[in-house]
Design a protein around this motif. Structure first.
Motif, PDB file in Angstrom:
ATOM      1  N   VAL A 106     -11.943  31.079 179.328  1.00 37.33           N
ATOM      2  CA  VAL A 106     -13.104  30.644 178.540  1.00 37.33           C
ATOM      3  C   VAL A 106     -13.819  29.476 179.199  1.00 37.33           C
ATOM      4  CG1 VAL A 106     -11.997  31.452 176.426  1.00 37.33           C
ATOM      5  CG2 VAL A 106     -11.817  29.028 177.043  1.00 37.33           C
ATOM      6  N   GLY A 107     -13.376  29.083 180.400  1.00 36.69           N
ATOM      7  CA  GLY A 107     -14.112  28.094 181.177  1.00 36.69           C
ATOM      8  C   GLY A 107     -13.755  26.646 180.941  1.00 36.69           C
ATOM      9  N   ILE A 108     -12.606  26.381 180.346  1.00 36.30           N
ATOM     10  CA  ILE A 108     -12.161  24.989 180.228  1.00 36.30           C
ATOM     11  C   ILE A 108     -11.831  24.479 181.630  1.00 36.30           C
ATOM     12  CG2 ILE A 108     -10.387  23.463 179.276  1.00 36.30           C
ATOM     13  CD1 ILE A 108     -10.266  25.292 176.838  1.00 36.30           C
ATOM     14  N   ARG A 109     -12.367  23.336 181.996  1.00 38.49           N
ATOM     15  CA  ARG A 109     -12.351  22.916 183.402  1.00 38.49           C
ATOM     16  C   ARG A 109     -11.107  22.154 183.824  1.00 38.49           C
ATOM     17  NH1 ARG A 109     -17.165  23.183 186.215  1.00 38.49           N
ATOM     18  NH2 ARG A 109     -18.443  24.871 185.342  1.00 38.49           N
ATOM     19  N   ARG A 110     -10.432  21.483 182.890  1.00 44.28           N
ATOM     20  CA  ARG A 110      -9.227  20.727 183.240  1.00 44.28           C
ATOM     21  C   ARG A 110      -8.089  21.215 182.347  1.00 44.28           C
ATOM     22  NH1 ARG A 110     -11.935  14.962 182.649  1.00 44.28           N
ATOM     23  NH2 ARG A 110     -13.373  16.252 181.432  1.00 44.28           N
ATOM     24  N   ILE A 111      -7.051  21.756 182.968  1.00 47.95           N
ATOM     25  CA  ILE A 111      -5.976  22.418 182.239  1.00 47.95           C
ATOM     26  C   ILE A 111      -4.649  21.829 182.696  1.00 47.95           C
ATOM     27  CG2 ILE A 111      -4.834  24.627 181.820  1.00 47.95           C
ATOM     28  CD1 ILE A 111      -7.576  25.971 182.375  1.00 47.95           C
ATOM     29  N   VAL A 112      -3.896  21.278 181.735  1.00 47.08           N
ATOM     30  CA  VAL A 112      -2.640  20.589 182.029  1.00 47.08           C
ATOM     31  C   VAL A 112      -1.527  21.229 181.215  1.00 47.08           C
ATOM     32  CG1 VAL A 112      -1.416  18.376 181.957  1.00 47.08           C
ATOM     33  CG2 VAL A 112      -3.889  18.428 182.413  1.00 47.08           C
ATOM     34  N   SER A 166     -11.976  30.247 189.630  1.00 45.94           N
ATOM     35  CA  SER A 166     -12.893  29.359 190.343  1.00 45.94           C
ATOM     36  C   SER A 166     -12.246  28.026 190.657  1.00 45.94           C
ATOM     37  CB  SER A 166     -14.143  29.119 189.490  1.00 45.94           C
ATOM     38  OG  SER A 166     -14.909  28.042 190.008  1.00 45.94           O
ATOM     39  N   PRO A 167     -12.475  27.492 191.856  1.00 41.26           N
ATOM     40  CA  PRO A 167     -11.925  26.170 192.191  1.00 41.26           C
ATOM     41  C   PRO A 167     -12.499  25.048 191.332  1.00 41.26           C
ATOM     42  CG  PRO A 167     -13.404  26.948 193.920  1.00 41.26           C
ATOM     43  CD  PRO A 167     -13.193  28.104 193.002  1.00 41.26           C
ATOM     44  N   ASP A 168     -13.547  25.334 190.569  1.00 40.85           N
ATOM     45  CA  ASP A 168     -14.078  24.328 189.647  1.00 40.85           C
ATOM     46  C   ASP A 168     -13.130  24.073 188.483  1.00 40.85           C
ATOM     47  OD1 ASP A 168     -16.369  24.053 191.160  1.00 40.85           O
ATOM     48  OD2 ASP A 168     -17.502  25.527 190.007  1.00 40.85           O
ATOM     49  N   ILE A 169     -12.237  25.025 188.230  1.00 41.58           N
ATOM     50  CA  ILE A 169     -11.236  24.846 187.180  1.00 41.58           C
ATOM     51  C   ILE A 169      -9.995  24.246 187.815  1.00 41.58           C
ATOM     52  CG2 ILE A 169      -9.794  26.011 185.473  1.00 41.58           C
ATOM     53  CD1 ILE A 169     -11.990  28.094 185.174  1.00 41.58           C
ATOM     54  N   ARG A 170      -9.569  23.102 187.298  1.00 38.66           N
ATOM     55  CA  ARG A 170      -8.478  22.348 187.909  1.00 38.66           C
ATOM     56  C   ARG A 170      -7.240  22.395 187.018  1.00 38.66           C
ATOM     57  NH1 ARG A 170      -9.919  21.782 192.970  1.00 38.66           N
ATOM     58  NH2 ARG A 170      -8.443  20.044 193.164  1.00 38.66           N
ATOM     59  N   PHE A 171      -6.072  22.443 187.650  1.00 39.57           N
ATOM     60  CA  PHE A 171      -4.806  22.564 186.938  1.00 39.57           C
ATOM     61  C   PHE A 171      -3.850  21.465 187.385  1.00 39.57           C
ATOM     62  CE2 PHE A 171      -6.624  26.784 187.362  1.00 39.57           C
ATOM     63  CZ  PHE A 171      -6.463  27.352 186.098  1.00 39.57           C
ATOM     64  N   ALA A 172      -2.942  21.089 186.470  1.00 36.28           N
ATOM     65  CA  ALA A 172      -1.865  20.162 186.815  1.00 36.28           C
ATOM     66  C   ALA A 172      -0.720  20.367 185.832  1.00 36.28           C
ATOM     67  CB  ALA A 172      -2.341  18.715 186.769  1.00 36.28           C
ATOM     68  N   ALA A 173       0.470  19.964 186.238  1.00 30.72           N
ATOM     69  CA  ALA A 173       1.648  20.014 185.375  1.00 30.72           C
ATOM     70  C   ALA A 173       2.341  18.662 185.414  1.00 30.72           C
ATOM     71  CB  ALA A 173       2.611  21.111 185.821  1.00 30.72           C
ATOM     72  N   PHE A 174       3.012  18.334 184.329  1.00 33.97           N
ATOM     73  CA  PHE A 174       3.789  17.097 184.303  1.00 33.97           C
ATOM     74  C   PHE A 174       5.147  17.374 183.667  1.00 33.97           C
ATOM     75  CE2 PHE A 174       1.816  17.183 180.185  1.00 33.97           C
ATOM     76  CZ  PHE A 174       2.627  16.468 179.321  1.00 33.97           C
ATOM     77  N   ARG A 175       6.142  16.643 184.140  1.00 34.41           N
ATOM     78  CA  ARG A 175       7.516  16.782 183.672  1.00 34.41           C
ATOM     79  C   ARG A 175       7.904  15.500 182.938  1.00 34.41           C
ATOM     80  NH1 ARG A 175       9.927  18.772 189.545  1.00 34.41           N
ATOM     81  NH2 ARG A 175       9.081  20.907 189.538  1.00 34.41           N
ATOM     82  N   PRO A 176       7.680  15.450 181.634  1.00 34.37           N
ATOM     83  CA  PRO A 176       8.040  14.231 180.906  1.00 34.37           C
ATOM     84  C   PRO A 176       9.539  14.122 180.737  1.00 34.37           C
ATOM     85  CG  PRO A 176       7.272  15.898 179.375  1.00 34.37           C
ATOM     86  CD  PRO A 176       7.090  16.470 180.752  1.00 34.37           C
ATOM     87  N   CYS A 177      10.076  12.958 180.972  1.00 32.78           N
ATOM     88  CA  CYS A 177      11.493  12.726 180.732  1.00 32.78           C
ATOM     89  C   CYS A 177      11.777  12.779 179.232  1.00 32.78           C
ATOM     90  CB  CYS A 177      11.904  11.392 181.352  1.00 32.78           C
ATOM     91  SG  CYS A 177      11.941  11.443 183.174  1.00 32.78           S
TER      92      CYS A 177
END
Length: 314
Positions: A106-112, A166-177
């Motif tokens: 749906v075009g959300i640009r920052r996805i974590v 699209s490279p305009d959509i950015r992704f990241a993951a985090f590992r919370p303790c």
């Protein structure tokens, strides 16, 4: 101001993240099957939507209606072995695909997405030792249960999507303790049913998690640092997010060998308050570092004694 979707916004971590982001001026849409509980801080700018995110169509409709700039995916069966292994794996991986793929669609640009330190595999019944301490993002993932595997799948899902969309959509993951919510400093039970003080008094309670922990408010601070930086990060970057010390009164150089056979030499450098997990990458790439410690938070939450209170005039 940013409009942010938080899945699992009624959960232990989600409640703090939702309230913290709203307090920082963001519009927040919380997606969860559960309604916020009575202890959830009320905040202006927060909308809660009841939705079953394991239903792909329902998830997509909710994401479309949210009109969001960013998404933080926390929804999951959050405790290993709290359900049958097939249920945990199926539920968490379905949530990851529906939410993360749906958000990109749906075009959300920052996805974590939230992952977990358990992907490293500590506690494996057949034994586990790392190559070195402290543990960080270069430590190989070796999950041994469905929960840890489902979190690694979530990390791989964003890596897959980063190659697909699209490279305009950015992704990241985090590992919370091991997340400690604000009320838990005041004596509420933690995720495993014991209090923070009990986990400190009996090292065997924190040993299975290698004495890791993080304050939920510090996780919120990490997310506030991450979201605006994502455009400059490599695709699908992964971060550990933990406190700067261990949840232990004694140095891990002394404690770990008691609970992790064969770790004497590996743990030798974990002197003083040094934790087993490093968040140095987040500090280096995002300028984020934790601000809360069990030492300060327990002290701040302890009731003052009558002798320490000033008399109040009648």
């Amino acid at each position: 101001m940013t409009r942010i979707v938080v899945t699992g916004g009624s959960g232990r971590l989600g409640r703090t993240v939702v309230a913290g982001l709203a307090a920082a001026g963001h519009e927040v849409v919380s997606l969860d099957r559960a309604r916020p509980i009575d202890t959830t801080p009320s905040a202006e700018g927060v909308t809660h939507i009841d939705v079953d995110l394991t239903d792909a169509d329902a998830a997509r409709r909710a994401l479309v209606d949210a009109h969001a700039d960013a998404l933080i995916h926390l929804a999951a069966i959050a405790v290993p072995f709290s359900a049958p292994e097939d249920v945990i794996l199926r539920t968490n991986t379905t949530l990851a695909l529906n939410v993360l793929g749906g958000a990109a669609g749906v075009g959300i640009r920052r996805i974590v997405t939230a992952s977990s330190p358990t992907v490293l595999g500590y506690g494996a019944p057949n034994g586990w030792l790392p190559d070195r301490f402290p543990l960080d993002e270069t430590t190989p993932a070796r999950p041994w249960n469905a929960y840890a595997l489902s979190k690694l799948v979530a990390e791989q899902t964003i890596a897959m999507l980063a190659r697909e969309v699209s490279p305009d959509i950015r992704f990241a993951a985090f590992r919370p303790c091991y997340v400690i919510a604000p009320e838990e400093w005041r004596g509420a039970a933690t995720q495993q049913g014991n209090t923070v003080a009990e986990r400190l008094d009996d090292p065997a309670l924190s040993a299975p998690a290698l004495f890791n922990y993080v304050d939920a408010r510090d996780v919120t601070g990490f997310l506030e640092a991450l979201l605006p930086a994502m455009g400059d990060l490599p695709p699908a970057e992964v971060f550990f997010v933990g406190a700067a010390d261990a949840l232990a009164r004694d140095p891990l150089a002394e404690l770990l060998p008691r609970f992790l056979p064969g770790s004497d030499a590996l743990a030798a450098d974990l002197t003083g308050t040094t934790p087993a997990f490093s968040s140095a990458k987040a500090e280096r790439m995002l300028g984020w570092s934790p601000t809360r410690s069990w030492r300060s938070e327990l002290a701040a939450s302890a009731p003052s004694s009558p002798a320490s209170r000033k008399d109040v005039p009648a």
